[in-house]
Design a protein around this motif. Structure first.
Motif, PDB file in Angstrom:
ATOM      1  N   VAL A  32      48.835  50.440  55.342  1.00 51.37           N
ATOM      2  CA  VAL A  32      48.313  51.797  55.177  1.00 51.37           C
ATOM      3  C   VAL A  32      49.197  52.788  55.929  1.00 51.37           C
ATOM      4  N   GLY A  33      49.628  52.424  57.112  1.00 53.75           N
ATOM      5  CA  GLY A  33      50.499  53.311  57.872  1.00 53.75           C
ATOM      6  C   GLY A  33      51.828  53.558  57.181  1.00 53.75           C
ATOM      7  N   SER A  37      51.785  58.312  53.661  1.00 55.86           N
ATOM      8  CA  SER A  37      52.367  59.589  53.232  1.00 55.86           C
ATOM      9  C   SER A  37      52.637  59.618  51.727  1.00 55.86           C
ATOM     10  N   LYS A  38      52.732  58.461  51.101  1.00 60.19           N
ATOM     11  CA  LYS A  38      53.010  58.394  49.665  1.00 60.19           C
ATOM     12  C   LYS A  38      51.740  58.390  48.815  1.00 60.19           C
ATOM     13  N   LEU A  39      50.594  58.260  49.454  1.00 57.77           N
ATOM     14  CA  LEU A  39      49.337  58.224  48.706  1.00 57.77           C
ATOM     15  C   LEU A  39      48.948  59.626  48.240  1.00 57.77           C
ATOM     16  N   PRO A  40      48.331  59.712  47.061  1.00 61.85           N
ATOM     17  CA  PRO A  40      47.834  61.015  46.601  1.00 61.85           C
ATOM     18  C   PRO A  40      46.595  61.423  47.402  1.00 61.85           C
ATOM     19  N   PRO A  41      46.157  62.669  47.268  1.00 62.96           N
ATOM     20  CA  PRO A  41      45.003  63.130  48.053  1.00 62.96           C
ATOM     21  C   PRO A  41      43.702  62.383  47.740  1.00 62.96           C
ATOM     22  N   PHE A  42      43.563  61.893  46.521  1.00 62.83           N
ATOM     23  CA  PHE A  42      42.365  61.142  46.133  1.00 62.83           C
ATOM     24  C   PHE A  42      42.785  59.767  45.631  1.00 62.83           C
ATOM     25  N   ILE A  43      42.091  58.738  46.109  1.00 65.52           N
ATOM     26  CA  ILE A  43      42.408  57.366  45.707  1.00 65.52           C
ATOM     27  C   ILE A  43      41.125  56.655  45.278  1.00 65.52           C
ATOM     28  N   PRO A  44      41.230  55.674  44.375  1.00 62.88           N
ATOM     29  CA  PRO A  44      40.030  54.965  43.911  1.00 62.88           C
ATOM     30  C   PRO A  44      39.557  53.942  44.943  1.00 62.88           C
ATOM     31  N   LEU A  45      38.514  54.285  45.655  1.00 60.40           N
ATOM     32  CA  LEU A  45      37.980  53.392  46.685  1.00 60.40           C
ATOM     33  C   LEU A  45      36.627  52.796  46.319  1.00 60.40           C
ATOM     34  N   ILE A 110      45.948  46.197  49.367  1.00 56.03           N
ATOM     35  CA  ILE A 110      47.181  45.994  48.588  1.00 56.03           C
ATOM     36  C   ILE A 110      46.981  46.468  47.159  1.00 56.03           C
ATOM     37  N   ARG A 111      45.852  46.111  46.564  1.00 57.07           N
ATOM     38  CA  ARG A 111      45.575  46.506  45.185  1.00 57.07           C
ATOM     39  C   ARG A 111      45.462  48.025  45.056  1.00 57.07           C
ATOM     40  N   THR A 112      44.790  48.642  45.990  1.00 56.61           N
ATOM     41  CA  THR A 112      44.619  50.091  45.943  1.00 56.61           C
ATOM     42  C   THR A 112      45.954  50.804  46.122  1.00 56.61           C
ATOM     43  N   ILE A 113      46.751  50.345  47.048  1.00 53.53           N
ATOM     44  CA  ILE A 113      48.054  50.979  47.272  1.00 53.53           C
ATOM     45  C   ILE A 113      48.973  50.742  46.083  1.00 53.53           C
ATOM     46  N   ARG A 114      48.931  49.544  45.523  1.00 60.45           N
ATOM     47  CA  ARG A 114      49.795  49.234  44.380  1.00 60.45           C
ATOM     48  C   ARG A 114      49.471  50.104  43.169  1.00 60.45           C
ATOM     49  N   ILE A 115      48.207  50.405  42.979  1.00 61.28           N
ATOM     50  CA  ILE A 115      47.807  51.265  41.862  1.00 61.28           C
ATOM     51  C   ILE A 115      48.339  52.683  42.065  1.00 61.28           C
ATOM     52  N   MET A 116      48.300  53.151  43.298  1.00 60.56           N
ATOM     53  CA  MET A 116      48.587  54.556  43.561  1.00 60.56           C
ATOM     54  C   MET A 116      50.055  54.861  43.839  1.00 60.56           C
ATOM     55  N   VAL A 117      50.827  53.882  44.244  1.00 56.26           N
ATOM     56  CA  VAL A 117      52.229  54.168  44.601  1.00 56.26           C
ATOM     57  C   VAL A 117      53.151  53.711  43.498  1.00 56.26           C
TER      58      VAL A 117
END
Length: 117
Positions: A32-33, A37-45, A110-117
């Motif tokens: 996450v760290g 900075s590469k994540l969008p303002p809204f993410i699917p949580l 990992i799944r959430t970051i992979r979707i968003m980046v």
């Protein structure tokens, strides 16, 4: 305090279970760290919610699963230390449960970051 955690160090299942769980939590924070900075303002949580904006959370809310996992880790390590003399099996179950929770949290991150980046 040393005596309180002495049982965890002496039992290999407890020690390696909690150590691996701690490593997974540190990996979560590192991922996450690194990608924060590469994540969008809204993410699917919130994947259990209906499709649409209800599933989205703020970027800062990515730390909620990690915080919950860490809280479970601390609570389970205290309970395991306390119960070890009476029932070592229950302490080991707490250790393995903590390991599984931290592993699945890592997969979720990992799944959430992979979707968003």
């Amino acid at each position: 305090m040393k005596r309180f955690f002495k049982n965890i160090k002496s039992d290999k299942i407890l020690f390696f279970g909690f150590l691996a769980a701690l490593i997974f939590i540190i990996l979560n924070l590192s991922l996450v760290g690194f990608f924060y900075s590469k994540l969008p303002p809204f993410i699917p949580l919130f994947n259990q919610m209906p499709w649409g904006e209800a599933r989205l959370g703020l970027k800062e809310q990515i730390f909620i699963p990690i915080a919950i996992t860490f809280a479970i880790f601390v609570i389970n390590i205290i309970i395991s230390s306390w119960l070890y003399k009476k029932t070592p099996l229950v302490s080991r179950i707490f250790s393995i449960t903590t390991l599984l929770i931290s592993f699945f949290t890592l997969l979720f991150i990992i799944r959430t970051i992979r979707i968003m980046v």
